[in-house]
Scaffold this active site. Sequence first.
Site, PDB file in Angstrom:
ATOM      1  N   ASP A  25     -18.867 -31.236   4.163  1.00 22.37           N
ATOM      2  CA  ASP A  25     -19.241 -30.134   3.370  1.00 22.37           C
ATOM      3  C   ASP A  25     -18.562 -28.545   4.300  1.00 22.37           C
ATOM      4  O   ASP A  25     -18.826 -28.918   5.670  1.00 22.37           O
ATOM      5  CB  ASP A  25     -20.712 -29.565   2.608  1.00 22.37           C
ATOM      6  CG  ASP A  25     -21.063 -30.848   1.640  1.00 22.37           C
ATOM      7  OD1 ASP A  25     -20.027 -31.265   1.595  1.00 22.37           O
ATOM      8  OD2 ASP A  25     -22.084 -30.920   1.660  1.00 22.37           O
TER       9      ASP A  25
HETATM   10  N1  URA Z   1     -24.001 -34.661   3.550  1.00 20.28           N
HETATM   11  C1  URA Z   1     -23.799 -33.254   3.002  1.00 20.28           C
HETATM   12  O1  URA Z   1     -24.765 -33.248   1.884  1.00 20.28           O
HETATM   13  N2  URA Z   1     -23.092 -33.309   4.028  1.00 20.28           N
HETATM   14  C2  URA Z   1     -22.223 -33.313   4.142  1.00 20.28           C
HETATM   15  O2  URA Z   1     -20.934 -32.610   4.378  1.00 20.28           O
HETATM   16  C3  URA Z   1     -22.698 -34.855   4.693  1.00 20.28           C
HETATM   17  C4  URA Z   1     -23.360 -35.854   4.097  1.00 20.28           C
END
Ligand code: URA
Length: 230
Positions: free
Chosen positions: A102
Amino acid sequence: MRVDRFLSNLPRFNRKQVRGLLVERRVTVDGVAISDPHHDVRIFHRVCVDDEVLDAGITARYFMLHNAQGCVSATSDPQHPTVLDLLDEPDKGELHIAGRLDFNTTGLMLITNDGLWSRRLTQPQTKLPKVYLVETEQAIGDEYAATFAQGLYFAFEDLTTQPAHLQILGPRTARLAIIEGRYHQVKRMFGHFDNKVIRLHRERMGPLVLDAALAPGEYRELTVDEIQQV
Ligand code: URA
């Protein structure tokens, strides 16, 4: 593709000739003479008959990056810098990310042009853990570990997550190992308890650990040993 098929697809050899070349051990793949017609040939292999190169192969490339906050896990983005913008490498269009993060997640990012390798790393079937350090808004309850180990139902995908391992490190910090990478998976798992993730950092993917010498935004090539561990 099988090596006998690869050779007989070339206009210059028929099947009988290919059998002869293999029996006479005149075919090499990456410098090793082979006679097995089933031998697997991939795009990164260098195939020769006698000393003539028939397929120069494509160089496989593998990088480890310390992803910085605010970098998009995509090859292009109209607004924000992308992970690929951090790489000073030629032919970046051939590269892809093995396991996106993310926008605000930091930590280990692996980038390659080898699709088989990245699938081995990311597919749930290979059961390689992706390990995250998590900081949350509210206290993490003791009951979380059992729920995560059992799996959580994700209605949108209509699936139950694979067993995950939670190690509580402090009142609002934990280390979580998951073996799949569903959309916002970690945030949704904590969201089940109405607990917001405020910091997320990936430490490890399978055998590969983020190099502590890499500052956010820095990267390096993987070593041969690291590549072969996957
Ligand atoms: N899980 C999430 O919620 N975000 C990420 O970036 C990776 C795993």
